[in-house]
Scaffold this motif. Structure first.
Motif, short mmCIF file in Angstrom:
data_model
loop_
_atom_site.label_atom_id
_atom_site.label_comp_id
_atom_site.label_asym_id
_atom_site.label_seq_id
_atom_site.Cartn_x
_atom_site.Cartn_y
_atom_site.Cartn_z
N SER A 56 42.66 34.06 -2.38
CA SER A 56 41.01 33.97 -2.02
C SER A 56 40.48 33.51 -3.02
CB SER A 56 40.53 35.18 -1.72
OG SER A 56 41.19 35.97 -0.41
N VAL A 57 39.41 32.58 -2.79
CA VAL A 57 38.71 31.93 -3.63
C VAL A 57 37.79 33.01 -4.23
CG1 VAL A 57 38.57 29.61 -2.73
CG2 VAL A 57 36.84 31.19 -2.05
N ARG A 58 36.99 32.81 -5.38
CA ARG A 58 36.07 33.90 -6.24
C ARG A 58 34.56 33.14 -6.02
NH1 ARG A 58 40.67 35.60 -10.31
NH2 ARG A 58 41.81 36.44 -8.66
N ASP A 59 33.72 34.13 -6.20
CA ASP A 59 32.26 33.64 -6.23
C ASP A 59 31.96 33.69 -7.74
OD1 ASP A 59 31.70 36.34 -6.59
OD2 ASP A 59 30.72 36.60 -4.56
N LEU A 60 30.71 33.42 -7.68
CA LEU A 60 29.86 33.27 -9.24
C LEU A 60 30.11 34.81 -9.76
CD1 LEU A 60 28.43 31.69 -11.48
CD2 LEU A 60 26.32 32.41 -10.41
N GLU A 61 29.70 35.74 -9.02
CA GLU A 61 29.71 37.19 -9.52
C GLU A 61 30.97 37.68 -10.00
OE1 GLU A 61 28.51 41.59 -7.99
OE2 GLU A 61 27.60 39.96 -6.89
#
Length: 177
Positions: free
Chosen positions: A39-44
């Motif tokens: 899965s991709v990850r967000d900024l946080e």
């Protein structure tokens, strides 16, 4: 402050302005395909990861470096050492890993950063053995492991994501700088 210079790269501790470019790398599905569950990850999530890497530097004397291109100052990604958080087959070893943005693939940067990190692990940090963990099918990472002189040590299944993994290893008696 720990830094490593190679002919084309600067491996260094993290700066505040590294967050956005690293978050862009973590948000790319091509990059994240072979990491954890894919899965991709967000900024946080990226911010928390960098914070963990910096804490590991303070606690262990090693961690993941920010990988910067000397020619342009761009952040290409990360490479370095960590204590694997899963699997008894991987403990108590220290793992070498890398993650670069796709625009930096195919140019030897990952191999260059991984080689410099391996020298750092074995010569500067005095580690007797280093492992690297790849998901089955990640031929690019396994190619880098072979270039480092690592050999297949064992296979396991990721305890959280259920993906098949290969653990490659090298010890100081096998290492040739």
């Amino acid at each position: 402050m720990t830094e490593i210079r190679t002919p084309r790269l600067l491996l260094r501790r993290w700066h505040d302005d590294d967050l956005a470019p690293m978050a862009d790398i973590d948000a790319d599905p091509r990059v994240m395909r072979w990491i954890d569950g894919g899965s991709v990850r967000d900024l946080e999530h990226t911010a928390k990861a960098i914070e963990r890497w910096e804490e590991e530097w303070d606690e262990e004397g090693f961690g993941l470096f920010a990988v910067e291109l000397l020619a342009s100052g761009e952040l290409a990604g990360c490479a370095g050492l960590s204590v694997p958080e899963f699997g008894p087959q991987a403990l108590p070893d220290v793992a070498i890993s890398w993650r670069l943005g796709p625009q930096f693939w195919g140019q030897g940067y990952a191999s260059e950063a991984a080689h410099a990190t391996l020298e750092f692990a074995l010569q500067d940090r005095g580690l007797d053995r280093v492992i690297s963990i790849s998901q089955v099918g990640d031929a690019a990472s396994e190619n880098i492991m072979r270039k480092l002189g690592m050999a297949l040590d064992c296979e396991m299944t990721h305890p959280v994501y259920g993906r098949p993994l290969r653990i490659h290893a090298i010890d100081l008696t096998e290492y040739q700088a």
